[in-house]
Design a protein around this motif. Structure first.
Motif: not given
Length: 190
Positions: A1-2, A25-29, A31-33, A63-65
């Motif tokens: 993600i930029e 939206k990424t955290k909601a599903v 998904m590692p980002f 945290p950022i996975p």
């Protein structure tokens, strides 16, 4: 993600307008980002200032996975001497790593070749080359700018790695994770 470009601390409008939405939206599903910052820095001082703005954005969402990355590909940066470019890049990454993040270096292969092999060996290299597999050592290969992913309309960058960076990040307590939270066995990702 930029996340941002340039000195986002001084110029808050340089934060990507979809950053917060994309992260949510990424955290909601679940998904590692990962997150990347596009740099314009051509001096060590400018690189440190950009890094501080980037860190402030990261601190707000951890945290950022997955990895965080410095994106370096501006002509003015390419025109720096090799030692200047390496000093600018090192200054940014040192700031980010010093704040507890796992930071990679992203660019296209021809730009990455401007760095010495010894310099590149110190970092995870995220190399863009859509024509062929890179001839330099890399940790992540961006092989397409025009991929398709269910649920996303339009072009998507596609990347390949054989390293499970999320496991490394969690197990070493980086990107906002507690080092003692949970240890897991690394797996190869293809």
């Amino acid at each position: 993600i930029e996340s941002s470009y340039g000195n986002v601390a001084k110029y808050p409008f340089q934060k990507d307008i979809q950053f917060d939405n994309n992260v949510a939206k990424t955290k909601a599903v679940d998904m590692p980002f990962g997150i990347y910052h596009y740099s314009y820095a051509c001096t060590v001082e400018a690189a440190k200032a950009e890094a501080q703005g980037f860190i402030a954005l990261l601190d707000g969402i951890k945290p950022i996975p997955h990895i965080v990355a410095l994106d370096v590909e501006e002509r003015d940066q390419y025109n720096l001497s090799n030692s200047q470019l390496e000093a600018v890049t090192k200054a940014f990454i040192d700031e980010v790593e010093g704040a507890g993040y796992f930071c990679a270096l992203y660019s296209y292969e021809n730009f990455l070749c401007k760095y010495s092999q010894a310099f590149r060996d110190n970092y995870v290299i995220w190399c863009a080359n859509t024509a062929k597999e890179p001839s330099i050592d890399y940790g992540i290969w961006q092989y397409s700018f025009t991929g398709r992913v269910d649920g996303i309309s339009g072009d998507v960058d596609l990347n390949r790695t054989e390293v499970d960076y999320p496991v490394i990040i969690k197990d070493t307590g980086l990107n906002g994770y507690d080092k003692n939270e949970n240890k897991s066995e690394p797996t190869l990702v293809k």
